[in-house]
Design a protein around this motif. Structure first.
Motif, PDB file in Angstrom:
ATOM      1  N   GLU A  74      -4.198   6.497 -12.514  1.00 20.34           N
ATOM      2  CA  GLU A  74      -4.801   7.543 -11.683  1.00 20.34           C
ATOM      3  C   GLU A  74      -6.275   7.257 -11.384  1.00 20.34           C
ATOM      4  OE1 GLU A  74      -5.383   8.436 -15.905  1.00 20.34           O
ATOM      5  OE2 GLU A  74      -3.562   8.020 -14.792  1.00 20.34           O
ATOM      6  N   SER A  75      -6.866   6.283 -12.096  1.00 20.77           N
ATOM      7  CA  SER A  75      -8.267   5.937 -11.824  1.00 20.77           C
ATOM      8  C   SER A  75      -8.368   5.186 -10.497  1.00 20.77           C
ATOM      9  CB  SER A  75      -8.852   5.121 -12.983  1.00 20.77           C
ATOM     10  OG  SER A  75      -8.130   3.939 -13.179  1.00 20.77           O
ATOM     11  N   ALA A  76      -9.588   5.016 -10.027  1.00 20.93           N
ATOM     12  CA  ALA A  76      -9.817   4.426  -8.702  1.00 20.93           C
ATOM     13  C   ALA A  76      -9.155   3.064  -8.559  1.00 20.93           C
ATOM     14  CB  ALA A  76     -11.314   4.307  -8.443  1.00 20.93           C
ATOM     15  N   ILE A  77      -8.571   2.857  -7.393  1.00 22.02           N
ATOM     16  CA  ILE A  77      -7.939   1.585  -7.054  1.00 22.02           C
ATOM     17  C   ILE A  77      -8.890   0.827  -6.147  1.00 22.02           C
ATOM     18  CG2 ILE A  77      -6.035   0.574  -5.740  1.00 22.02           C
ATOM     19  CD1 ILE A  77      -4.289   2.812  -6.941  1.00 22.02           C
ATOM     20  N   HIS A  78      -9.061  -0.455  -6.417  1.00 19.44           N
ATOM     21  CA  HIS A  78      -9.968  -1.282  -5.625  1.00 19.44           C
ATOM     22  C   HIS A  78      -9.184  -2.343  -4.877  1.00 19.44           C
ATOM     23  CE1 HIS A  78     -13.301   0.610  -7.707  1.00 19.44           C
ATOM     24  NE2 HIS A  78     -12.645   0.404  -8.841  1.00 19.44           N
ATOM     25  N   THR A  79      -9.583  -2.594  -3.627  1.00 21.43           N
ATOM     26  CA  THR A  79      -8.928  -3.618  -2.813  1.00 21.43           C
ATOM     27  C   THR A  79      -9.965  -4.596  -2.279  1.00 21.43           C
ATOM     28  OG1 THR A  79      -9.090  -2.235  -0.826  1.00 21.43           O
ATOM     29  CG2 THR A  79      -7.059  -2.067  -2.104  1.00 21.43           C
ATOM     30  N   SER A  80      -9.522  -5.827  -2.062  1.00 26.90           N
ATOM     31  CA  SER A  80     -10.433  -6.859  -1.561  1.00 26.90           C
ATOM     32  C   SER A  80     -10.696  -6.708  -0.062  1.00 26.90           C
ATOM     33  CB  SER A  80      -9.883  -8.250  -1.866  1.00 26.90           C
ATOM     34  OG  SER A  80      -8.640  -8.446  -1.212  1.00 26.90           O
ATOM     35  N   LEU A  81      -9.894  -5.920   0.624  1.00 29.57           N
ATOM     36  CA  LEU A  81     -10.136  -5.615   2.040  1.00 29.57           C
ATOM     37  C   LEU A  81     -10.603  -4.167   2.160  1.00 29.57           C
ATOM     38  CD1 LEU A  81      -6.982  -7.127   3.831  1.00 29.57           C
ATOM     39  CD2 LEU A  81      -9.237  -8.165   3.574  1.00 29.57           C
ATOM     40  N   THR A  82     -11.440  -3.916   3.145  1.00 35.42           N
ATOM     41  CA  THR A  82     -11.860  -2.545   3.404  1.00 35.42           C
ATOM     42  C   THR A  82     -10.748  -1.806   4.141  1.00 35.42           C
ATOM     43  OG1 THR A  82     -12.835  -3.054   5.548  1.00 35.42           O
ATOM     44  CG2 THR A  82     -14.275  -3.278   3.603  1.00 35.42           C
ATOM     45  N   LYS A  83     -10.824  -0.492   4.149  1.00 36.53           N
ATOM     46  CA  LYS A  83      -9.808   0.302   4.849  1.00 36.53           C
ATOM     47  C   LYS A  83      -9.740  -0.053   6.331  1.00 36.53           C
ATOM     48  CE  LYS A  83      -9.753   4.079   1.588  1.00 36.53           C
ATOM     49  NZ  LYS A  83      -9.770   5.497   1.324  1.00 36.53           N
ATOM     50  N   GLU A  84     -10.887  -0.370   6.914  1.00 37.72           N
ATOM     51  CA  GLU A  84     -10.917  -0.736   8.334  1.00 37.72           C
ATOM     52  C   GLU A  84     -10.159  -2.031   8.590  1.00 37.72           C
ATOM     53  OE1 GLU A  84     -13.759   0.098   6.536  1.00 37.72           O
ATOM     54  OE2 GLU A  84     -13.794   2.138   7.344  1.00 37.72           O
ATOM     55  N   GLU A  85     -10.143  -2.914   7.601  1.00 36.86           N
ATOM     56  CA  GLU A  85      -9.490  -4.214   7.774  1.00 36.86           C
ATOM     57  C   GLU A  85      -7.963  -4.129   7.741  1.00 36.86           C
ATOM     58  OE1 GLU A  85     -12.204  -7.701   6.058  1.00 36.86           O
ATOM     59  OE2 GLU A  85     -12.015  -6.029   4.619  1.00 36.86           O
ATOM     60  N   ASN A  99       8.893  -1.935 -12.565  1.00 34.13           N
ATOM     61  CA  ASN A  99       9.389  -1.487 -13.852  1.00 34.13           C
ATOM     62  C   ASN A  99       9.557   0.032 -13.808  1.00 34.13           C
ATOM     63  OD1 ASN A  99      10.156  -1.491 -16.516  1.00 34.13           O
ATOM     64  ND2 ASN A  99       8.149  -1.963 -17.327  1.00 34.13           N
ATOM     65  N   SER A 100       8.540   0.774 -14.173  1.00 40.17           N
ATOM     66  CA  SER A 100       8.626   2.237 -14.144  1.00 40.17           C
ATOM     67  C   SER A 100       8.268   2.783 -12.757  1.00 40.17           C
ATOM     68  CB  SER A 100       7.697   2.851 -15.188  1.00 40.17           C
ATOM     69  OG  SER A 100       6.345   2.625 -14.824  1.00 40.17           O
ATOM     70  N   GLY A 101       7.578   1.966 -11.959  1.00 43.31           N
ATOM     71  CA  GLY A 101       7.143   2.396 -10.636  1.00 43.31           C
ATOM     72  C   GLY A 101       5.740   2.985 -10.633  1.00 43.31           C
ATOM     73  N   THR A 102       5.108   3.064 -11.794  1.00 42.80           N
ATOM     74  CA  THR A 102       3.799   3.706 -11.893  1.00 42.80           C
ATOM     75  C   THR A 102       2.736   2.985 -11.067  1.00 42.80           C
ATOM     76  OG1 THR A 102       4.351   4.519 -14.104  1.00 42.80           O
ATOM     77  CG2 THR A 102       2.022   4.511 -13.490  1.00 42.80           C
ATOM     78  N   ALA A 103       2.578   1.687 -11.273  1.00 44.60           N
ATOM     79  CA  ALA A 103       1.546   0.936 -10.535  1.00 44.60           C
ATOM     80  C   ALA A 103       1.822   0.989  -9.035  1.00 44.60           C
ATOM     81  CB  ALA A 103       1.493  -0.514 -11.009  1.00 44.60           C
ATOM     82  N   LEU A 104       3.082   0.829  -8.660  1.00 41.55           N
ATOM     83  CA  LEU A 104       3.430   0.815  -7.233  1.00 41.55           C
ATOM     84  C   LEU A 104       3.169   2.174  -6.582  1.00 41.55           C
ATOM     85  CD1 LEU A 104       4.500  -1.631  -5.659  1.00 41.55           C
ATOM     86  CD2 LEU A 104       6.761  -0.627  -5.792  1.00 41.55           C
ATOM     87  N   ILE A 105       3.550   3.259  -7.226  1.00 41.12           N
ATOM     88  CA  ILE A 105       3.392   4.578  -6.610  1.00 41.12           C
ATOM     89  C   ILE A 105       1.919   4.952  -6.449  1.00 41.12           C
ATOM     90  CG2 ILE A 105       3.507   6.112  -8.632  1.00 41.12           C
ATOM     91  CD1 ILE A 105       5.560   6.810  -5.545  1.00 41.12           C
ATOM     92  N   TYR A 106       1.084   4.600  -7.427  1.00 47.19           N
ATOM     93  CA  TYR A 106      -0.340   4.900  -7.289  1.00 47.19           C
ATOM     94  C   TYR A 106      -0.993   4.014  -6.234  1.00 47.19           C
ATOM     95  CZ  TYR A 106      -0.517   8.344 -11.009  1.00 47.19           C
ATOM     96  OH  TYR A 106      -0.332   9.493 -11.752  1.00 47.19           O
ATOM     97  N   ALA A 107      -0.537   2.784  -6.120  1.00 40.49           N
ATOM     98  CA  ALA A 107      -1.054   1.905  -5.063  1.00 40.49           C
ATOM     99  C   ALA A 107      -0.594   2.392  -3.691  1.00 40.49           C
ATOM    100  CB  ALA A 107      -0.617   0.469  -5.308  1.00 40.49           C
ATOM    101  N   VAL A 108       0.641   2.856  -3.596  1.00 38.79           N
ATOM    102  CA  VAL A 108       1.140   3.426  -2.328  1.00 38.79           C
ATOM    103  C   VAL A 108       0.250   4.595  -1.921  1.00 38.79           C
ATOM    104  CG1 VAL A 108       3.015   4.809  -1.330  1.00 38.79           C
ATOM    105  CG2 VAL A 108       3.543   2.672  -2.511  1.00 38.79           C
ATOM    106  N   ARG A 109      -0.032   5.468  -2.871  1.00 37.71           N
ATOM    107  CA  ARG A 109      -0.868   6.643  -2.586  1.00 37.71           C
ATOM    108  C   ARG A 109      -2.226   6.226  -2.026  1.00 37.71           C
ATOM    109  NH1 ARG A 109      -2.966  10.586  -7.253  1.00 37.71           N
ATOM    110  NH2 ARG A 109      -4.399   8.844  -7.453  1.00 37.71           N
ATOM    111  N   HIS A 110      -2.802   5.164  -2.592  1.00 33.54           N
ATOM    112  CA  HIS A 110      -4.103   4.674  -2.114  1.00 33.54           C
ATOM    113  C   HIS A 110      -4.026   4.285  -0.630  1.00 33.54           C
ATOM    114  CE1 HIS A 110      -7.889   2.431  -2.020  1.00 33.54           C
ATOM    115  NE2 HIS A 110      -7.210   1.489  -1.394  1.00 33.54           N
ATOM    116  N   PHE A 111      -2.983   3.577  -0.243  1.00 30.77           N
ATOM    117  CA  PHE A 111      -2.882   3.086   1.131  1.00 30.77           C
ATOM    118  C   PHE A 111      -2.490   4.179   2.124  1.00 30.77           C
ATOM    119  CE2 PHE A 111      -2.622  -0.986  -1.131  1.00 30.77           C
ATOM    120  CZ  PHE A 111      -3.584  -1.691  -0.413  1.00 30.77           C
ATOM    121  N   LEU A 112      -2.013   5.310   1.648  1.00 26.80           N
ATOM    122  CA  LEU A 112      -1.629   6.393   2.562  1.00 26.80           C
ATOM    123  C   LEU A 112      -2.824   7.126   3.153  1.00 26.80           C
ATOM    124  CD1 LEU A 112       1.503   7.879   0.774  1.00 26.80           C
ATOM    125  CD2 LEU A 112       1.420   6.365   2.769  1.00 26.80           C
ATOM    126  N   ASP A 113      -4.035   6.842   2.662  1.00 25.36           N
ATOM    127  CA  ASP A 113      -5.246   7.456   3.225  1.00 25.36           C
ATOM    128  C   ASP A 113      -5.617   6.883   4.587  1.00 25.36           C
ATOM    129  OD1 ASP A 113      -5.536   9.048   1.004  1.00 25.36           O
ATOM    130  OD2 ASP A 113      -6.982   7.722   0.021  1.00 25.36           O
TER     131      ASP A 113
END
Length: 165
Positions: A74-85, A99-113
């Motif tokens: 649930e902590s901040a997710i960081h990406t090497s590309l900016t949202k504009e990119e 596995n449990s889907g935890t990492a994937l679901i939180y990463a999905v949430r980040h990209f939905l912004d």
């Protein structure tokens, strides 16, 4: 517990090629796709898919490294590309093992912004122990395992393999 090889180097290469073709077929109308790999192994897997995509298609492929704290997703997710990119582009979120889907679901949430043309997921090994309603659109292998078993993927320069222990 011993190591049980579930995917050999040759089999992983075959899965990478097949997933690359599936991605190309899905994104054939796009000029560019972003492969966002969850570090560390998901990013390596994304690099391998990107290399294959570049040999079979005219798609412009951008790589994005996604940092997810798997202990505190649930902590901040960081990406090497900016949202504009990656805004208004096709994006594939890539990980080595679902596995449990935890990492994937939180990463999905980040990209939905950000608005995306199309959003898909890809994994090498899809296990059937999900805590969240997340699925892999592109997968190398589906595997039913016990909760006590763990899937590990090793990406070495000349010898990649996946094993269960």
């Amino acid at each position: 517990m011993s190591k049980n090889i579930i995917l050999t180097h040759q089999e992983i290469n075959h899965k990478i090629k097949r997933i690359a073709y599936q991605i190309y077929e899905t994104f054939v109308d796009n000029e560019e796709v972003v492969l966002a790999g969850i570090a560390p192994n998901g990013y390596v897997f994304a690099e391998k898919i990107a290399a294959e995509l570049k040999t079979i298609s005219t798609l412009k492929v951008s790589l994005c490294e996604v940092q997810v704290d798997k202990q505190k997703p649930e902590s901040a997710i960081h990406t090497s590309l900016t949202k504009e990119e990656y805004s208004n582009k096709g994006l594939i979120l890539v990980d080595d093992v679902l596995n449990s889907g935890t990492a994937l679901i939180y990463a999905v949430r980040h990209f939905l912004d950000v608005p995306l043309k199309k959003f898909k997921t890809a994994v090498l090994v899809d296990r059937n122990h999900k805590k969240y309603p997340v699925k892999a659109d592109f997968k190398g292998i589906s595997l039913s395992t016990s909760l006590l078993e763990h899937v590990h993927v090793v990406f070495d320069e000349n010898d990649s393999y996946a094993y269960l222990n």
